[in-house]
Design an enzyme around this catalytic site. Structure first.
Site, PDB file in Angstrom:
ATOM      1  N   PHE A   1       1.826  -1.666 -11.416  1.00  0.00           N
ATOM      2  CA  PHE A   1       0.730  -1.824 -10.453  1.00  0.00           C
ATOM      3  C   PHE A   1       0.926  -3.200  -9.684  1.00  0.00           C
ATOM      4  CE2 PHE A   1      -3.573  -3.603  -9.804  1.00  0.00           C
ATOM      5  CZ  PHE A   1      -4.283  -2.499  -9.653  1.00  0.00           C
TER       6      PHE A   1
ATOM      7  N   ASP B   1       0.605   6.746  -4.278  1.00  0.00           N
ATOM      8  CA  ASP B   1       0.742   6.489  -5.832  1.00  0.00           C
ATOM      9  C   ASP B   1       0.990   7.918  -6.209  1.00  0.00           C
ATOM     10  OD1 ASP B   1       0.806   5.851  -8.398  1.00  0.00           O
ATOM     11  OD2 ASP B   1      -1.202   5.116  -8.473  1.00  0.00           O
TER      12      ASP B   1
ATOM     13  N   LYS C   1       5.335   5.160  -4.522  1.00  0.00           N
ATOM     14  CA  LYS C   1       5.696   4.978  -5.868  1.00  0.00           C
ATOM     15  C   LYS C   1       6.264   6.557  -6.078  1.00  0.00           C
ATOM     16  CE  LYS C   1       1.877   1.929  -7.803  1.00  0.00           C
ATOM     17  NZ  LYS C   1       0.852   1.962  -8.478  1.00  0.00           N
TER      18      LYS C   1
ATOM     19  N   GLU D   1      -1.659   4.517   5.287  1.00  0.00           N
ATOM     20  CA  GLU D   1      -2.079   4.037   3.942  1.00  0.00           C
ATOM     21  C   GLU D   1      -1.300   2.942   3.268  1.00  0.00           C
ATOM     22  OE1 GLU D   1      -3.756   5.369   1.302  1.00  0.00           O
ATOM     23  OE2 GLU D   1      -3.963   7.652   1.501  1.00  0.00           O
ATOM     24  N   ASP D   2      -2.131   1.975   2.527  1.00  0.00           N
ATOM     25  CA  ASP D   2      -1.378   1.033   2.142  1.00  0.00           C
ATOM     26  C   ASP D   2      -0.256   1.604   0.874  1.00  0.00           C
ATOM     27  OD1 ASP D   2      -3.349   2.055   0.321  1.00  0.00           O
ATOM     28  OD2 ASP D   2      -4.060   0.160  -0.517  1.00  0.00           O
TER      29      ASP D   2
HETATM   30  P1  IMP Z   1      -3.235   7.721  -4.830  1.00  0.00           P
HETATM   31  O1  IMP Z   1      -4.340   8.723  -4.572  1.00  0.00           O
HETATM   32  O2  IMP Z   1      -2.984   8.094  -6.451  1.00  0.00           O
HETATM   33  O3  IMP Z   1      -1.899   8.061  -4.163  1.00  0.00           O
HETATM   34  O4  IMP Z   1      -3.601   6.230  -4.745  1.00  0.00           O
HETATM   35  C1  IMP Z   1      -4.054   5.927  -3.353  1.00  0.00           C
HETATM   36  C2  IMP Z   1      -4.975   4.872  -3.524  1.00  0.00           C
HETATM   37  O5  IMP Z   1      -4.868   4.057  -4.884  1.00  0.00           O
HETATM   38  C3  IMP Z   1      -4.352   3.703  -2.811  1.00  0.00           C
HETATM   39  O6  IMP Z   1      -4.519   3.782  -1.112  1.00  0.00           O
HETATM   40  C4  IMP Z   1      -4.638   2.438  -3.398  1.00  0.00           C
HETATM   41  O7  IMP Z   1      -5.896   1.989  -2.663  1.00  0.00           O
HETATM   42  C5  IMP Z   1      -4.954   2.658  -4.723  1.00  0.00           C
HETATM   43  N1  IMP Z   1      -3.653   2.349  -5.379  1.00  0.00           N
HETATM   44  C6  IMP Z   1      -2.550   2.956  -5.717  1.00  0.00           C
HETATM   45  N2  IMP Z   1      -1.678   2.113  -6.498  1.00  0.00           N
HETATM   46  C7  IMP Z   1      -2.143   0.993  -6.584  1.00  0.00           C
HETATM   47  C8  IMP Z   1      -1.554  -0.064  -7.076  1.00  0.00           C
HETATM   48  O8  IMP Z   1      -0.499  -0.445  -7.641  1.00  0.00           O
HETATM   49  N3  IMP Z   1      -2.434  -1.399  -6.861  1.00  0.00           N
HETATM   50  C9  IMP Z   1      -3.791  -1.264  -6.145  1.00  0.00           C
HETATM   51  N4  IMP Z   1      -3.893  -0.127  -5.480  1.00  0.00           N
HETATM   52  C10 IMP Z   1      -3.461   1.083  -5.841  1.00  0.00           C
END
Ligand code: IMP
Length: 187
Positions: free
Chosen positions: A163, A114, A142, A110-111
């Site tokens: 962000f 969040d 995060k 994963e990148d």
């Molecule tokens: P999550 O499902 O909330 O953990 O978020 C997953 C996806 O949301 C990541 O794989 C990113 O593609 C995108 N994402 C989450 N935080 C950021 C951010 O700060 N900048 C850009 N993309 C984000």
């Protein structure tokens, strides 16, 4: 020859200002360590790295160049953010993997983790396919934003709930090509 990409300390993306949070040199140093650690832990296991598109494409490409054991590669494509700076709270699967992963050692790439929604969703799908093991590697995490339980086995950098942009991460589809990771500059 210097193959480093030059990029400014601050950028404007879709009308918002961002400043450098993690320089490309720092990213490469940490990713090299992660690649070495994974190579050591997965020696003789021939893992399948599964990248989660779109955000992980640059990290995955760099990480794999620091992995020096036999391995395979595949990709999932998910969408959760839409074009906003806040997660939509819904995950849409846009591309499944092709590999038969039953009995194999899987490393999800994963990148960023969040809220944990995407990682949680993908781990559930992968586990149903009966792999030998599943680990999660994420360049960024995060920890204070987490809403869905996930164990991140390999974390590049823990960051604040702000962000970020660049190095694969976008804001409304722009900015993925920036070589550093930038953070929104609210000042
Ligand atoms: P999550 O499902 O909330 O953990 O978020 C997953 C996806 O949301 C990541 O794989 C990113 O593609 C995108 N994402 C989450 N935080 C950021 C951010 O700060 N900048 C850009 N993309 C984000």
């Amino acid at each position: 020859m210097n193959s480093k990409t030059q990029a400014p300390d601050t950028v404007i993306c879709n009308g918002k200002q961002f400043k450098i949070l993690l320089h490309q040199d720092e990213l490469q140093r940490r990713i090299a360590e992660m690649g070495a650690e994974i190579s050591k832990n997965y020696k003789d296991k021939k893992p399948i790295f599964i990248g989660v598109l779109n955000g992980a494409f640059i990290f995955m490409a760099d990480l794999l160049r620091y992995v020096d054991i036999p391995c395979e590669v595949d990709f999932y494509k998910l969408s959760s953010y839409g074009d906003e700076k806040v997660s939509s709270g819904m995950v849409t699967e846009r591309k499944d993997i092709d590999a038969d992963i039953a009995g194999r050692h899987i490393i999800l790439v994963e990148d960023i983790v969040d809220t944990g929604l995407s990682a949680n969703y993908i781990i559930n799908i992968v586990e149903k396919k009966k792999p030998a093991s599943v680990a999660l590697v994420s360049l960024l995490h995060k920890p204070d934003a987490i809403k869905y339980h996930v164990d991140v086995d390999y974390v590049g950098f823990n960051i604040e709930t702000l962000f970020v942009l660049g190095y694969g991460l976008d804001y409304a589809q722009e900015g993925r090509n920036l070589p550093h990771i930038y953070v929104i500059d609210e000042n």
